[in-house]
Write an enzyme that holds these catalytic residues in place. Sequence first.
Site, mmCIF file in Angstrom:
data_model
loop_
_atom_site.group_PDB
_atom_site.id
_atom_site.type_symbol
_atom_site.label_atom_id
_atom_site.label_comp_id
_atom_site.label_asym_id
_atom_site.label_seq_id
_atom_site.Cartn_x
_atom_site.Cartn_y
_atom_site.Cartn_z
ATOM 1 N N LYS A 252 42.865 29.440 39.963
ATOM 2 C CA LYS A 252 42.326 29.402 38.604
ATOM 3 C C LYS A 252 42.431 27.974 38.051
ATOM 4 C CE LYS A 252 43.471 34.107 37.063
ATOM 5 N NZ LYS A 252 42.099 34.579 36.817
ATOM 6 N N ARG A 326 41.524 44.385 42.054
ATOM 7 C CA ARG A 326 40.791 45.513 42.645
ATOM 8 C C ARG A 326 41.300 45.819 44.049
ATOM 9 N NH1 ARG A 326 35.190 42.477 41.779
ATOM 10 N NH2 ARG A 326 36.425 41.621 40.089
#
Length: 476
Positions: A252, A326
């Site tokens: 990130k 996920r």
Amino acid sequence: MNIELLDKPLLAIDAELTIAFLTKDSLESHEASALLKRAGFKADQDQICTLHEQRLIVCGIEKMGTDHLRSAAASVARTIANFAYKSAKVQQYFLKNSASIVEGFILGSYAYQQYKSKPKSATLETLYLASDCFNDEVIAFSELEESVNSAIIVANATNYTRDLVNTTPQDMNPQDMCDVAQKLSDENGLSCHVLDENALEAEKMNAILSVGRASIHKPRLIHVSYKPENPKATISLVGKGLTYDSGGLSLKPATSMVTMKMDKAGACAVLGMLKAVSELGLPVEVHGFIGAAENMVDGSAYKPDDVLKARNGTTIEVRNTDAEGRLVLADVLSYAQDTVKSDFIFDYATLTGACLVALGPYTTGMMGHNNHLKHKFQKATGNSGELTGSLPFNDHLKKLIKSEIADVCNIGSKPYGGAITAALFLDHFINDDMKSKWLHFDIAGPAYTESICDVNPHGGTGAGVRTSVSFIKSLV
Ligand code: BES
Ligand code: ZN
Ligand code: ZN
């Protein structure tokens, strides 16, 4: 702080401060109207005016509704915290709003001070609620007491979730989360079972193991259960527990990494729900399944281009290691469905930035196949004070997560509809018989805030706890 509902009118209660909520209309007839107006008080929503000589604090409300009162009560609580009053009493107008005033007060009083060298201690010891009635509603005092007690439990459970979310990554790694779950289980008579990395290996949970591989703190799967006698229903609650999300090799940017301690908010909400449900003694069997992992970087890190085989045999092409939530949920959802036969399976996750783009930062994105269940959820939770919006599935978006080399890809091929493609990815791990019983809640927006809003202070908000407890109550 104690909250006491007394079967007495306001005037018969002895307290240092009186709290009143005023609409523009009721301001006109209030005994301190002239003084308040002179001070510039207009009864705008959440506007506060404190008249210390009158030992009175008033707060404006747009109307006498639960949401407006809850928010106003939180504003009052934040203001009172600056003063030295030890007791206060609330003038009630409509008794049916008692629970939301209590909630607002407890949620608004919350302050996370764990890392302050000189924490401020709260001076307010007791908040009294009077039972004067300004309309002709008839509510038995016992019923009123029950709704106030329930509001206290749910609000405290929300604050408990906030504490966990706010705990920094150095103090909350996957093993720390197990310790927290064990402590809650010991205190609330729940059972707690933990799968460490060896057990995850034995279960072939390569997705969660890959996400956590580059961290010195190995992943854990935590199963906490509340099993009352003769339950009316069984529900499984699955939480994303990324104790830190650096993005992994798809690192990130520096500014997006700040606040990623909140990536465990789904897991923390599930623990808060279990705390509330067990303290309320609801006759519903509740199972919490938490996937706890830390998404980090080292030479062993999983990579964009890897293909992972999840617990249910589905192969996943990794194209972005920052879409890690996920992957964790894939294995945990599969394990949850095979471990407990439930009537509903809900998952909670700070899953996508796309959900914030779609719905804004205040609203949880709700997704699933069963429109009837979505409506049932909206109906049961409409007064909880949390916002939920439905994002619809469609077959076009489904195609975006097709993979050329594996069964499914962990990101969409186009950047649109990211909250929905993430949910459609999760759908690959929902068994056919559970499709209509599954709801996915993307809480990336409302789980954390850096500006005070409504009942929420800076930091974790406890998103999901109030709505889900309302839903579980509706099953009884
Ligand atoms: N934990 C983040 C999602 C997130 C973003 C939560 C902002 C709270 C606030 C998640 O793991 C993530 O990084 N998702 C990516 C997915 C993308 C790579 C497809 C995102 O949303 O950018
Ligand atoms: Zn991520
Ligand atoms: Zn994440």
